[in-house]
Design a protein around this motif. Structure first.
Motif, PDB file in Angstrom:
ATOM      1  N   LEU A  47      -9.076 -29.274   9.583  1.00 33.00           N
ATOM      2  CA  LEU A  47      -9.360 -28.146   9.292  1.00 33.00           C
ATOM      3  C   LEU A  47     -10.659 -27.803   9.401  1.00 33.00           C
ATOM      4  O   LEU A  47     -11.573 -27.997   9.050  1.00 33.00           O
ATOM      5  N   VAL A  48     -10.774 -26.257  10.238  1.00 34.05           N
ATOM      6  CA  VAL A  48     -12.351 -26.156   9.848  1.00 34.05           C
ATOM      7  C   VAL A  48     -12.968 -26.030   9.051  1.00 34.05           C
ATOM      8  O   VAL A  48     -14.368 -25.847   8.670  1.00 34.05           O
ATOM      9  N   LEU A  53      -7.095 -21.954   5.770  1.00 31.45           N
ATOM     10  CA  LEU A  53      -5.822 -22.347   6.859  1.00 31.45           C
ATOM     11  C   LEU A  53      -6.795 -20.625   7.602  1.00 31.45           C
ATOM     12  O   LEU A  53      -6.607 -19.995   7.752  1.00 31.45           O
ATOM     13  N   ASP A 113      -9.339 -21.731  12.908  1.00 31.80           N
ATOM     14  CA  ASP A 113      -7.861 -23.322  13.263  1.00 31.80           C
ATOM     15  C   ASP A 113      -7.358 -23.056  14.592  1.00 31.80           C
ATOM     16  O   ASP A 113      -6.724 -23.755  15.274  1.00 31.80           O
ATOM     17  N   VAL A 239      -3.753 -22.848  19.281  1.00 31.17           N
ATOM     18  CA  VAL A 239      -4.263 -24.273  18.522  1.00 31.17           C
ATOM     19  C   VAL A 239      -5.290 -24.593  19.894  1.00 31.17           C
ATOM     20  O   VAL A 239      -4.983 -24.856  21.404  1.00 31.17           O
ATOM     21  N   ASN A 243      -4.787 -30.334  19.777  1.00 30.40           N
ATOM     22  CA  ASN A 243      -5.237 -30.262  18.221  1.00 30.40           C
ATOM     23  C   ASN A 243      -3.792 -30.611  18.419  1.00 30.40           C
ATOM     24  O   ASN A 243      -2.984 -29.902  18.097  1.00 30.40           O
ATOM     25  N   LEU A 246      -2.137 -30.102  14.038  1.00 29.85           N
ATOM     26  CA  LEU A 246      -2.316 -28.798  14.248  1.00 29.85           C
ATOM     27  C   LEU A 246      -1.188 -28.305  14.715  1.00 29.85           C
ATOM     28  O   LEU A 246      -0.419 -27.349  13.826  1.00 29.85           O
TER      29      LEU A 246
END
Length: 284
Positions: A47-48, A53, A113, A239, A243, A246
């Motif tokens: 996750l960023v 999230l 994200d 996304v 990615n 995710l």
């Protein structure tokens, strides 16, 4: 001489202590860099921001996302909450300009994200972002004032009716493809307000948005749907390209929700009566 030697030993001890301190700081820094590991959650999803999230959306767009009682809520928000729950974190929603969803700018810059904003899956958008499996079938609607005499898009074109649409949306694209020159508005609220205040005489906008708007008695008394337009659109959650972990988590949450009845409950809460034969609910 003894005093000088003692001083040298003291200096050596101080230097050794300082070196040990630097080593300890370096160790803490290394551990700090391990914060990236704290951003890694179930399924290896990174996750960023740790513990959340982060979702980019564009407000307001009821019934998919809007501020209700000081909190961002809606069908999209509820669907992404399911993803967050599977990952063991909470969802954080950021309000961002809709045009950035087409380019994936906020995903690429690491601000979000994923993005969930009632966004139609298109080949053009797929060049910049990766879409989840479809989670909603969307139709457009032509909304007009009662007594306007406008009965269809073709009729609106023939009568040179001033039509509005939300900028950068498939509704706007569709209106242009029909030979209209729609007035662009920043948000769905602005589109509907443009109709209410007479800036435009008709609007092309997603039908679920119209359904929610017409629940207001005053709106229902003054406006009506002149036609539903089946454009074959489907919504997807996006996304950052590549990615895959995710994306897999999002797809799993959608599939699980459809399988265990959660999707239906959320659909009925936010959208309306659930048609089991409809393409979107059956598209699991």
């Amino acid at each position: 001489m003894t005093t000088l030697l003692g001083r040298r030993r003291a200096r050596a001890l101080a230097a050794a202590t300082a070196a040990a301190g630097l080593a300890l700081v370096a160790g803490c820094t290394s551990s700090g860099n391990g914060s990236s590991a704290s951003r890694t959650v179930a399924g290896g999803v990174e996750l960023v921001k740790a513990g959340q999230l982060t979702t980019c959306t564009h407000l307001p767009y009821p019934p998919f996302q809007s501020v209700i009682d000081g909190k961002v809520q809606g069908f999209d928000v509820s669907m992404v909450d399911l993803v967050a729950k599977d990952l063991g974190v909470k969802q954080k929603v950021l309000d961002t300009p809709f045009e950035n969803f087409k380019t994936g700018a906020f995903l690429n810059s690491g601000q979000c994200d994923l993005a969930a904003a009632g966004m139609t899956i298109t080949a053009e958008r797929k060049k910049n972002v990766d879409f989840s499996t479809p989670y909603f079938d969307a139709t457009q609607a032509l909304l007009v004032a009662k007594g306007s005499g406008v009965t269809s898009l073709a009729d609106a074109k023939a009568k040179k009716t001033k039509v509005g649409a939300q900028a950068q949306t498939t509704g706007e694209d569709y209106a242009k493809a029909q030979g209209l020159d729609p007035v662009s508005f920043e948000s769905s609220d602005a589109v509907l307000n443009g109709l209410r205040t007479g800036q435009v005489k008709a609007v092309v906008i997603d039908y679920p948005v119209v359904q929610g708007w017409l629940k207001d008695k005053a709106n229902a008394a003054a406006f009506q749907v002149a036609g539903q337009i089946n454009t074959g659109e489907q919504y997807g959650i996006t996304v950052k390209k590549g990615n895959t972990k995710l994306l897999a988590a999002v797809d799993k949450a959608i599939a699980d929700a459809k399988a265990d009845g959660t999707y239906r409950k959320l659909y009925e809460k936010w959208i309306g009566p659930y048609d089991a034969s409809a393409a979107s609910p059956a598209a699991s």
